[in-house]
Design an enzyme around this catalytic site. Structure first.
Site, PDB file in Angstrom:
ATOM      1  N   LYS A 179     -56.053  32.168 -79.362  1.00 41.75           N
ATOM      2  CA  LYS A 179     -54.650  31.766 -79.436  1.00 41.75           C
ATOM      3  C   LYS A 179     -53.836  32.848 -80.133  1.00 41.75           C
ATOM      4  O   LYS A 179     -54.282  33.451 -81.107  1.00 41.75           O
ATOM      5  CB  LYS A 179     -54.512  30.447 -80.177  1.00 41.75           C
TER       6      LYS A 179
ATOM      7  N   ARG B 298     -61.418  19.731 -72.259  1.00 41.37           N
ATOM      8  CA  ARG B 298     -61.841  19.014 -71.056  1.00 41.37           C
ATOM      9  C   ARG B 298     -63.338  19.189 -70.789  1.00 41.37           C
ATOM     10  O   ARG B 298     -63.950  18.341 -70.146  1.00 41.37           O
ATOM     11  CB  ARG B 298     -61.005  19.498 -69.856  1.00 41.37           C
TER      12      ARG B 298
END
Length: 630
Positions: A410, A484
Site C-alpha cells: 500500500k 477474498r
C-alpha cells in the site's frame, strides 16, 4: 559517542571488564547532569549491555515491565492477549411515574417533548421547515413538563420560546434545549428533549414507523448530552407512556446509550486518559402519566440492551487495537474468552496451520505465510439452551489483523489497515451478544480465518497460483486483494464442512464500495431475494445502514485467468461487484449467500464504530424466530 561505540565493538565478545560507572558515562557523553556513585558494574563488550545495566541499576528502567500500561509484544514474542473495555457502571432503570416535586431529587431532569401531529401537507416539505420566515407555533406543554414549568414560574416555556427555531417544539427526535439551571441548596438542572411529532392514533402502521428507531435516537442523544453536563450523579428522563412502556424501545435505548459512552483508554496514561460521565450513578426513565410499566419486562429489555452494548464495545476494541497487540493469536484468545463467558451456549474450535493444510485451505494459508504469528481458523458454535433448532446459519468475518498490501504494498492509508479486521470484529461482537442473550430456535456458526498480510521471504507474490479448499485454482494478480482469498476457504468450510443452511459474510473488502456508497452504509450483494429482505429488515431495525447492490453476472469475464480457474481481481471498474462474484464461486449455487462490504461504515475519524454487531445479532435472532417450513 560514535567513537566510544566503535571502540567497545572492537573488544573480544568473551572479555569481561569492570569500569567505574562514572568513568563509563564518559564513553557515551561528554557532559552529564547525572549524579552517580563509583560503584562497579560487570559488563560484556556490547555497549547496549553497558547502557542497559546502568539504566536498570540506576532505576531508569527498573520495574518498567511491571508498570507497562498494556500488554504488547516483546522483541522475541508476539502478544497473545487483548484487553477489553467494559461498559460504564451507571445503572439504567425505569419508574412508573413521578410528580414535579419528586423529580427535584435528581441532579438533572430531561423532559421529553412531543410536537403536535404533523399534517400530511407538511411531509417532505423540508424547505418550509428550514425557512427563516416561518413562525413556529406557540409552546404547549402537557403532563409532567407542564407541572415543572408551573413550578419554575414559566421558565421552561420561556426557554423553549427563545429557542423555537432550533428546538421546533421537539419536532425532531433527539434535539435538546439549552440547560435550565435552578438555584438553591440542591439545585436541579432541566433540559427539554425533542421526541418528534405526536403519532396519530388512527394509523397504527405510521405510529410504528415513527417510533422505529426512537430508542436508538434517544439513547445516543442522552449519552451525548450527559458528556457535556459535569458533576451529574442522578438523571431522570421523563417520556410518554407509549415510549417508556415499549420493551423494544427500552432495549434499543439501553444498547445505544451504553455504546455511545464508549471510550478507549487502553493505550493512554496519566492526563491523557479520557473520562466520560465519571460521576454518573443512575439514569431513571420515568413514564409520564403513571403507566403500569412492568418492572420485570423493563429490566429484561435494559439488560438485553447492555448485552448488545458489550458486543459493540468488543467490536470497537478489536478494530481500535494496534497490531503490536492484536494478531491472530490474541484474536483467537479473545474468541476463547467469548466462549467461556457464554456459560456453555458457545463452543469453540480453533484450527492451526496443520489442520488448515490438511483441509486444503491453500488460499487462506497463502496470505498467512507472510505473518509473524501462525494462522488461526476460529469457529464458534452457538446452540440454544432448549436444543430446538429451526435454522442452522453461518456468519463469516474477514479477519485480517493488519494489511500492508503484501508485495503489492500500500502507498497510502496503511496506518488505518488495523481496521481490516472489521468483519471479524462485527462477527465476534455479535457472538458475544448472542451468547449472553441466548435466542431460541437458531444454531449460529461464526467463522474467522485470522492472519496478517505481511512481507517476508515466505510471503505469496503476484503470479502465484493457489488451490482453495473446494479445489478451484486462483491466479494471484494482486497481493492486496487478499481478504477474498481468506474468505474463500472460510466460506467453503461453512458450506461443505459445517453445512450451514444460509451464509452471510462481512468484510472490509473494497474501496470501490466506499466510492459507490460513501462511509455511511454497507453494500449488500446476494442473488437470494428472501435473504436480501431479511438483511434489509435487520438493517432498518438496527440503524446499521445498508444498500443492496447488483450482482452483474457478465462481469465474471473480468475474473478469467490465462493459467488458472480464475484471477483474484477483475478490471479497473466495478471492483466491488467482481469481489462479490469471486466470493460467490465458493458457495453451493442453491445455498442462500450474501456478501456485505462494510469498508465504509466500520471507521470514522474518531475510530471504530462497531458497525455490523447489531445487524448480525438482529439477523440471527430473526432466524431463530422463523420456522423451518416458513
Amino acid at each position: 559517542m560514535a567513537t566510544s561505540r566503535r571502540f567497545l565493538s572492537l573488544l573480544p565478545l568473551n572479555m569481561k571488564l569492570r569500569f567505574p560507572v562514572a568513568s563509563l558515562l564518559t564513553c557515551f557523553t561528554t557532559t552529564s547532569s547525572f549524579t552517580v556513585s563509583s560503584a562497579f558494574v560487570p559488563l560484556r563488550a556490547s555497549p547496549f549491555a553497558i547502557s542497559r545495566s546502568f539504566m536498570t541499576s540506576s532505576g531508569l528502567f527498573a520495574g518498567a515491565a511491571s508498570t507497562a500500561p498494556f500488554t504488547t509484544w516483546t522483541f522475541d514474542k508476539p502478544c497473545n492477549t487483548m484487553e477489553w473495555n467494559e461498559i460504564v457502571s451507571a445503572k439504567l432503570e425505569t419508574q412508573a411515574g413521578a410528580s414535579a416535586e419528586a423529580l427535584e431529587s435528581a441532579d438533572l431532569v430531561i423532559l421529553g417533548i412531543m410536537a403536535p401531529p404533523r399534517e400530511e401537507t407538511d411531509q417532505d416539505e423540508e424547505e418550509d421547515d428550514d425557512s427563516e420566515d416561518k413562525e413556529e407555533p406557540p409552546v404547549s406543554l402537557s403532563g409532567v413538563a407542564s407541572e415543572v414549568d408551573s413550578k419554575l414560574g414559566g421558565s421552561l416555556t420561556q426557554l423553549l420560546t427563545e429557542n423555537a427555531k432550533a428546538f421546533k417544539n421537539g419536532a425532531k427526535a433527539g434535539t435538546t434545549s439549552p440547560t435550565l439551571r435552578t438555584v438553591g441548596a440542591s439545585p436541579t438542572r432541566y433540559i427539554a428533549m425533542g421526541l418528534g411529532a405526536t403519532p396519530k392514533a388512527a394509523d397504527s402502521d405510521k405510529n410504528k414507523n415513527s417510533l422505529a428507531n426512537m430508542g436508538a435516537t434517544l439513547g445516543k442523544a442522552v449519552a451525548e448530552k450527559l458528556q457535556t453536563e459535569k458533576k451529574v450523579k442522578t438523571v431522570k428522563l421523563v417520556l410518554p407512556e407509549l415510549i417508556a412502556a415499549n420493551a423494544a424501545i427500552l432495549e434499543d435505548f439501553s444498547a445505544t446509550f451504553y455504546a455511545t459512552l464508549y471510550t478507549d483508554n487502553r493505550y493512554r496514561t496519566g492526563a491523557k486518559v479520557k473520562k466520560v460521565v465519571e460521576d454518573l450513578e443512575s439514569v431513571t426513565i420515568v413514564a409520564d402519566g403513571g403507566a403500569d410499566v412492568s418492572a420485570t419486562a423493563a429490566a429484561k429489555a435494559i439488560e438485553r440492551g447492555q448485552m448488545l452494548a458489550k458486543g459493540i464495545f468488543l467490536a470497537k476494541d478489536i478494530v481500535n487495537a494496534p497490531h503490536n497487540v492484536l494478531n491472530s493469536l490474541s484474536l483467537a484468545e479473545t474468541a476463547k474468552r467469548i466462549a467461556k463467558a457464554s456459560g456453555g451456549t458457545i463452543q469453540i474450535k480453533i484450527l492451526g496451520k496443520n489442520e488448515c493444510e490438511k483441509l486444503g485451505m491453500g488460499a487462506f494459508l497463502a496470505v498467512a505465510r507472510g505473518s509473524e504469528t501462525e494462522p488461526q481458523f476460529i469457529h464458534l458454535t452457538y446452540k440454544p439452551p432448549s436444543g430446538t433448532v429451526n435454522k442452522k446459519i453461518g456468519i463469516v468475518g474477514k479477519g485480517l489483523l493488519f494489511d500492508t498490501g503484501g508485495y503489492n504494498i500500500k502507498t497510502k492509508m496503511m496506518e488505518l489497515m488495523k481496521f481490516d479486521c472489521g468483519g471479524a470484529a462485527a462477527v465476534l461482537g455479535a457472538a458475544r451478544a448472542i451468547g449472553a442473550m441466548q435466542p431460541e430456535g437458531v444454531e449460529a456458526h461464526f467463522f474467522i480465518a485470522a492472519c496478517e498480510n505481511m512481507v517476508n521471504e515466505k510471503a505469496y507474490v503476484p503470479s502465484d497460483i493457489l488451490t482453495a479448499m473446494n479445489g478451484k485454482t486462483i491466479e494471484v494478480m494482486n497481493t492486496d486483494a487478499e481478504g477474498r482469498l481468506t474468505l474463500a476457504d472460510a466460506i467453503v468450510y461453512a458450506d461443505k464442512v459445517v453445512d450451514c443452511e444460509t451464509i452471510i459474510e462481512l468484510s472490509t473488502l473494497t474501496g470501490a464500495c466506499m466510492a459507490a456508497l460513501g462511509k455511511g452504509m454497507a453494500g449488500v450483494w446476494t442473488t437470494d431475494e428472501p435473504l436480501a429482505k431479511e438483511i434489509e429488515a435487520a438493517s432498518k431495525s438496527t440503524g446499521d445502514k445498508s444498500w443492496r447492490m447488483p450482482m452483474e453476472q457478465s462481469y465474471n469475464e473480468q475474473l478469467d485467468s490465462k493459467f488458472a480457474d480464475m484471477k483474484n481481481i477483475g478490471g479497473a471498474y466495478g471492483g466491488a461487484i467482481t469481489a462479490a462474484l469471486f466470493l460467490q464461486k465458493f458457495v453451493s449455487k442453491k445455498k442462500p449467500f450474501a456478501h456485505i462490504d462494510i469498508a465504509g461504515p466500520v471507521w470514522t475519524e474518531k475510530g471504530a464504530t462497531g458497525y455490523g454487531t447489531k445487524l448480525v445479532a438482529e439477523w440471527i435472532q430473526q432466524q431463530g424466530a422463523t420456522k423451518k417450513d416458513d
